[in-house]
Design a protein around this motif. Structure first.
Motif, PDB file in Angstrom:
ATOM      1  N   ASP A   1      13.213   6.526   1.845  1.00 28.96           N
ATOM      2  CA  ASP A   1      14.750   6.971   1.554  1.00 28.96           C
ATOM      3  C   ASP A   1      15.229   6.157   0.405  1.00 28.96           C
ATOM      4  OD1 ASP A   1      17.519   7.026   1.397  1.00 28.96           O
ATOM      5  OD2 ASP A   1      17.643   7.342   3.634  1.00 28.96           O
ATOM      6  N   LYS A   2      14.983   6.453  -0.711  1.00 26.22           N
ATOM      7  CA  LYS A   2      15.410   5.786  -1.693  1.00 26.22           C
ATOM      8  C   LYS A   2      16.998   5.744  -1.967  1.00 26.22           C
ATOM      9  CE  LYS A   2      11.105   6.952  -4.130  1.00 26.22           C
ATOM     10  NZ  LYS A   2      10.435   7.777  -5.143  1.00 26.22           N
ATOM     11  N   ILE A   3      17.467   6.667  -1.472  1.00 27.66           N
ATOM     12  CA  ILE A   3      19.198   6.605  -1.532  1.00 27.66           C
ATOM     13  C   ILE A   3      19.644   5.267  -0.919  1.00 27.66           C
ATOM     14  CG2 ILE A   3      21.311   7.910  -1.055  1.00 27.66           C
ATOM     15  CD1 ILE A   3      19.359   9.341  -3.117  1.00 27.66           C
ATOM     16  N   HIS A   4      19.273   5.036   0.309  1.00 18.70           N
ATOM     17  CA  HIS A   4      19.721   4.033   1.312  1.00 18.70           C
ATOM     18  C   HIS A   4      18.824   2.554   1.231  1.00 18.70           C
ATOM     19  CE1 HIS A   4      21.228   7.716   3.094  1.00 18.70           C
ATOM     20  NE2 HIS A   4      22.369   6.842   3.259  1.00 18.70           N
ATOM     21  N   LYS A   5      17.716   3.000   0.498  1.00 14.65           N
ATOM     22  CA  LYS A   5      16.666   1.760   0.255  1.00 14.65           C
ATOM     23  C   LYS A   5      16.117   1.217   1.753  1.00 14.65           C
ATOM     24  CE  LYS A   5      16.030  -0.098  -3.234  1.00 14.65           C
ATOM     25  NZ  LYS A   5      14.804   0.031  -4.090  1.00 14.65           N
ATOM     26  N   VAL A   6      15.819   2.216   2.455  1.00 19.52           N
ATOM     27  CA  VAL A   6      15.256   1.868   3.785  1.00 19.52           C
ATOM     28  C   VAL A   6      14.106   2.850   3.722  1.00 19.52           C
ATOM     29  CG1 VAL A   6      17.197   1.281   5.012  1.00 19.52           C
ATOM     30  CG2 VAL A   6      16.579   3.758   5.102  1.00 19.52           C
ATOM     31  N   ILE A   7      12.773   2.606   4.610  1.00 16.35           N
ATOM     32  CA  ILE A   7      11.688   3.418   4.921  1.00 16.35           C
ATOM     33  C   ILE A   7      12.096   3.929   6.430  1.00 16.35           C
ATOM     34  CG2 ILE A   7      10.166   2.511   3.238  1.00 16.35           C
ATOM     35  CD1 ILE A   7       8.992   0.897   5.590  1.00 16.35           C
ATOM     36  N   TRP A   8      11.374   5.107   6.725  1.00 14.54           N
ATOM     37  CA  TRP A   8      11.567   5.741   8.031  1.00 14.54           C
ATOM     38  C   TRP A   8      10.143   5.874   8.435  1.00 14.54           C
ATOM     39  CZ3 TRP A   8      15.761   7.346  10.679  1.00 14.54           C
ATOM     40  CH2 TRP A   8      15.848   8.011  11.668  1.00 14.54           C
ATOM     41  N   LEU A   9       9.573   4.848   9.425  1.00 11.64           N
ATOM     42  CA  LEU A   9       8.010   4.854   9.789  1.00 11.64           C
ATOM     43  C   LEU A   9       7.817   6.411  10.770  1.00 11.64           C
ATOM     44  CD1 LEU A   9       5.661   3.416   9.549  1.00 11.64           C
ATOM     45  CD2 LEU A   9       6.431   2.127  11.706  1.00 11.64           C
ATOM     46  N   ASP A  10       7.239   7.126  10.107  1.00 16.11           N
ATOM     47  CA  ASP A  10       7.105   8.305  11.024  1.00 16.11           C
ATOM     48  C   ASP A  10       5.849   8.173  11.771  1.00 16.11           C
ATOM     49  OD1 ASP A  10       8.083  11.007  11.471  1.00 16.11           O
ATOM     50  OD2 ASP A  10       7.070  11.938   9.555  1.00 16.11           O
ATOM     51  N   TYR A  11       4.691   7.654  11.276  1.00 13.00           N
ATOM     52  CA  TYR A  11       3.579   7.799  12.184  1.00 13.00           C
ATOM     53  C   TYR A  11       3.049   6.507  11.570  1.00 13.00           C
ATOM     54  CZ  TYR A  11       4.370  12.529  13.363  1.00 13.00           C
ATOM     55  OH  TYR A  11       4.929  13.737  13.499  1.00 13.00           O
ATOM     56  N   VAL A  12       2.554   5.594  12.670  1.00 16.37           N
ATOM     57  CA  VAL A  12       1.665   4.354  12.326  1.00 16.37           C
ATOM     58  C   VAL A  12       0.379   4.411  13.538  1.00 16.37           C
ATOM     59  CG1 VAL A  12       3.018   2.883  13.416  1.00 16.37           C
ATOM     60  CG2 VAL A  12       1.352   1.929  11.715  1.00 16.37           C
ATOM     61  N   ALA A  13      -0.756   4.251  13.011  1.00 12.46           N
ATOM     62  CA  ALA A  13      -1.769   4.272  14.149  1.00 12.46           C
ATOM     63  C   ALA A  13      -3.133   3.384  13.731  1.00 12.46           C
ATOM     64  CB  ALA A  13      -2.171   5.924  14.444  1.00 12.46           C
ATOM     65  N   VAL A  14      -3.435   2.668  14.668  1.00  8.26           N
ATOM     66  CA  VAL A  14      -4.597   1.819  14.321  1.00  8.26           C
ATOM     67  C   VAL A  14      -5.672   2.831  14.857  1.00  8.26           C
ATOM     68  CG1 VAL A  14      -5.869  -0.107  14.822  1.00  8.26           C
ATOM     69  CG2 VAL A  14      -3.590  -0.263  14.510  1.00  8.26           C
ATOM     70  N   PHE A  15      -7.059   2.997  14.151  1.00  6.81           N
ATOM     71  CA  PHE A  15      -7.833   3.792  15.041  1.00  6.81           C
ATOM     72  C   PHE A  15      -8.587   2.987  16.353  1.00  6.81           C
ATOM     73  CE2 PHE A  15      -8.413   5.073  10.422  1.00  6.81           C
ATOM     74  CZ  PHE A  15      -8.318   6.239  10.778  1.00  6.81           C
ATOM     75  N   THR A  16      -8.928   3.911  17.283  1.00  7.76           N
ATOM     76  CA  THR A  16      -9.102   3.346  18.585  1.00  7.76           C
ATOM     77  C   THR A  16     -10.118   2.302  18.698  1.00  7.76           C
ATOM     78  OG1 THR A  16      -8.877   5.515  19.311  1.00  7.76           O
ATOM     79  CG2 THR A  16      -9.706   4.148  20.635  1.00  7.76           C
TER      80      THR A  16
END
Length: 192
Positions: free
Chosen positions: A64-79
């Motif tokens: 979000d370049k307007i508000h200068k934040v990131i929105w973490l949609d998915y994070v996954a470590v392989f099993t």
């Protein structure tokens, strides 16, 4: 040694999508075509995460370049790499990668005392600096929405104000979830 974040292009996404389907509930997943459409934008980013030359995880986020934040949609470590400390290192790596941003929003399953993974997940995020926001949050999906909690990891300063977060939610929903049929109803429930 620091983790290495490499951008993923649309062609590499197929394998990531298979892993997403194995690690996330269907009610939390976008359709394959939705991912491809978002990956065609300038704001939706996907990274392979490497430790030396070994791919250990992936991150999908919205800038979000307007508000200068990131929105973490998915994070996954392989099993094969679970419980080896990669989650904390990934969050720290994102903080370095986006050091000029205010922070990172996270959608987190509500704690369910019958499901120890929900308790562990919240404990993990809090240990890594995340704080639960005082916002009634609903993850948009075509099943009518999924009640979750919204957390924020500050990169600069402290927690953000509620009005700022509401503005971010509206912006992100417009960009990430504009295909959800009941998106306006979900947003109305959040704003109540």
């Amino acid at each position: 040694m620091d983790l290495i974040f490499k951008s993923i292009n649309r062609e590499l996404f197929e394998n990531i999508y298979k892993d997403l389907c194995s690690q996330f509930p269907i009610k939390e997943l976008k359709a394959y075509d939705e991912f491809l459409e978002l990956l065609g934008t300038d704001e939706y980013k996907m990274y392979q995460v490497f430790d030396n030359d070994v791919e250990v995880a992936y991150v999908i986020l919205f800038e979000d370049k307007i508000h200068k934040v990131i929105w973490l949609d998915y994070v996954a470590v392989f099993t094969d790499f679970h419980s080896l400390g990669y989650g904390s290192r990934i969050l720290e790596g994102l903080k370095s990668l986006y050091s000029d941003y205010t922070g990172c929003y996270l959608e987190v399953e509500k704690i369910n005392s019958d499901d120890i993974t929900t308790v562990r997940r919240v404990k993990f995020y809090k240990k890594n600096g995340a704080e639960k926001l005082d916002i009634k949050y609903i993850y948009p999906n075509n099943y009518g929405g999924l009640e979750m909690d919204l957390y924020f990891i500050p990169y600069q300063g402290g927690l953000v104000e509620k009005n700022f977060s509401i503005s971010v939610i509206k912006y992100v929903f417009n960009k990430l979830h504009n295909n959800i049929l009941c998106i306006n109803d979900i947003l109305t429930k959040i704003l109540e």
